[in-house]
Design a protein around this motif. Sequence first.
Motif, PDB file in Angstrom:
ATOM      1  N   SER A  68       2.206   7.118  -8.804  1.00  0.00           N
ATOM      2  CA  SER A  68       1.133   6.178  -8.454  1.00  0.00           C
ATOM      3  C   SER A  68       0.060   6.871  -7.619  1.00  0.00           C
ATOM      4  CB  SER A  68       1.709   4.984  -7.694  1.00  0.00           C
ATOM      5  OG  SER A  68       2.606   4.247  -8.508  1.00  0.00           O
ATOM      6  N   GLN A  69       0.487   7.759  -6.725  1.00  0.00           N
ATOM      7  CA  GLN A  69      -0.476   8.532  -5.941  1.00  0.00           C
ATOM      8  C   GLN A  69      -1.355   9.386  -6.859  1.00  0.00           C
ATOM      9  OE1 GLN A  69       2.261  10.616  -3.305  1.00  0.00           O
ATOM     10  NE2 GLN A  69       1.591   9.364  -1.548  1.00  0.00           N
TER      11      GLN A  69
ATOM     12  N   SER B 226       0.360   4.019   1.310  1.00  0.00           N
ATOM     13  CA  SER B 226       0.383   4.648   2.633  1.00  0.00           C
ATOM     14  C   SER B 226       1.420   4.029   3.558  1.00  0.00           C
ATOM     15  CB  SER B 226      -1.003   4.563   3.282  1.00  0.00           C
ATOM     16  OG  SER B 226      -1.421   3.205   3.392  1.00  0.00           O
TER      17      SER B 226
ATOM     18  N   GLU C 186      -3.495   2.317  -5.519  1.00  0.00           N
ATOM     19  CA  GLU C 186      -3.507   2.042  -4.089  1.00  0.00           C
ATOM     20  C   GLU C 186      -2.235   1.358  -3.605  1.00  0.00           C
ATOM     21  OE1 GLU C 186      -6.995  -0.137  -3.086  1.00  0.00           O
ATOM     22  OE2 GLU C 186      -8.374   1.524  -3.566  1.00  0.00           O
ATOM     23  N   THR C 187      -1.562   0.643  -4.520  1.00  0.00           N
ATOM     24  CA  THR C 187      -0.351  -0.085  -4.141  1.00  0.00           C
ATOM     25  C   THR C 187       0.770   0.202  -5.137  1.00  0.00           C
ATOM     26  OG1 THR C 187      -0.939  -2.059  -5.419  1.00  0.00           O
ATOM     27  CG2 THR C 187      -1.703  -1.942  -3.115  1.00  0.00           C
TER      28      THR C 187
ATOM     29  N   PRO D 105       0.829  -1.211   0.000  1.00  0.00           N
ATOM     30  CA  PRO D 105       0.000   0.000   0.000  1.00  0.00           C
ATOM     31  C   PRO D 105       0.863   1.261   0.000  1.00  0.00           C
ATOM     32  CG  PRO D 105      -0.852  -1.590   1.575  1.00  0.00           C
ATOM     33  CD  PRO D 105       0.472  -2.129   1.104  1.00  0.00           C
TER      34      PRO D 105
END
Length: 312
Positions: A93-94, A37, A99-100, A35
Motif C-alpha cells: 500500500s505504501q 503512518s 494513504e490508508t 492511516p
Amino acid sequence: MKDNEKKFVLASFDEIFSTQESRDDAKREKVMEIPLSDLHTFKGHPFKVLDDEKMAETVESVKQYGVLVPAIARPDPEGGYEIVSGHRRHRASQLAGMETLPVIVRDLDDDEATIIMVDSNLQRETLLPSERAFAYKMKLEAVKHQGQRTDLTSRRVVGKLEMADVVGEQAGDSGRQVQRYIRLTELIPQLLDMVDEKKIAFNPAYELSFLKTEEQEQLLDAMTSEQATPSLSQAQRLKKFSQDGRCTPEVMCAILSEEKKSDMEKVTLGADTLRKYFPKNYTPARIEATIISLLEQWQRKQRDKQQRDQGR
C-alpha cells in the motif's frame, strides 16, 4: 427483603431501546480504514518483507483492486496500532501510494498476537529457513506461556515435545523438526544467511548450531580460507570436536580441506556453459548425444596415443 422474593436487575437504556440486530452488529468485528503512518511492525517480526518481484505484483494488484483482505492489528499503548497480520499488504500500500489500509482491530495479548502473526505467515510457499526458525521459536514461547495459564486453555500442555508438536501442526512439521529449526537461531547471522542462500544445507547447519559463537566465527574464516562449506559428516565431526573442547581453527581447516566424496563422484555443467558450444536448435538430448560421441572420440585418441608411446 424476604428470601422468597425474586431478585431482578434493571435493564440499561441501551438494552431497552436497541434491537437484537443492532446488539449483534455491535459484537461483530468491523473493518476500519487506518492511516498507514499509524500502523507499525510487530515487535520481533521474523518474516522479511522484500521489495522483490512478488511485491511488485502485489503493488499492481493494490493499485487496480485495492486491498481485498483486511490486515489485523492491535492497539499500541504508546499510540497507533501494531500490525499482527498484513505486513506485506502494508508495504504494498505504501509503494502503491495509498494513504490508508483496511484493518480489523482486535484486543490481543502478546501470546495471542504472536500465534496469529506466525500462523498467518507459515503457509507461504517461499519461506526462508531463518524465517521459519525464528517464527517457530516465538510461537513455542507463546504456546508454553499459554500452557501455564489455566484461564486460556482447557488442558495444560505437558512436555516440551508436545508443545513443539502443537507449534508445527499447522505447517505440517513434527515437534522434532520444529526443535531442529529452532536450533538454527543459535547460528551467528553470517552462517544463518548462508543457510537462507542455500550455501549450507539444513542438516549440516543444524549440527553447526552446537558450535560456540567464537567457534562459528572461526569457522567462517576457515571456510573462506579453504573455499569450502561443511558437508553433513564434516559438520558432525566439527560438533564432536567442539564438545571435546578441541575445535581449533587448525582442525577446522584440516576437515574442510578434505575432498568430499560427492565432489569426487559428480561433475556438473550448467546449461549456460554448454549452450555456448551448440546451435540454438539443439535439444538437450541431442547435446548429450554429441557430448558422448566427442568423449568417445577423445577416449580412442588417448588410447591410440598411449599404445604408440608404449611401442617406442
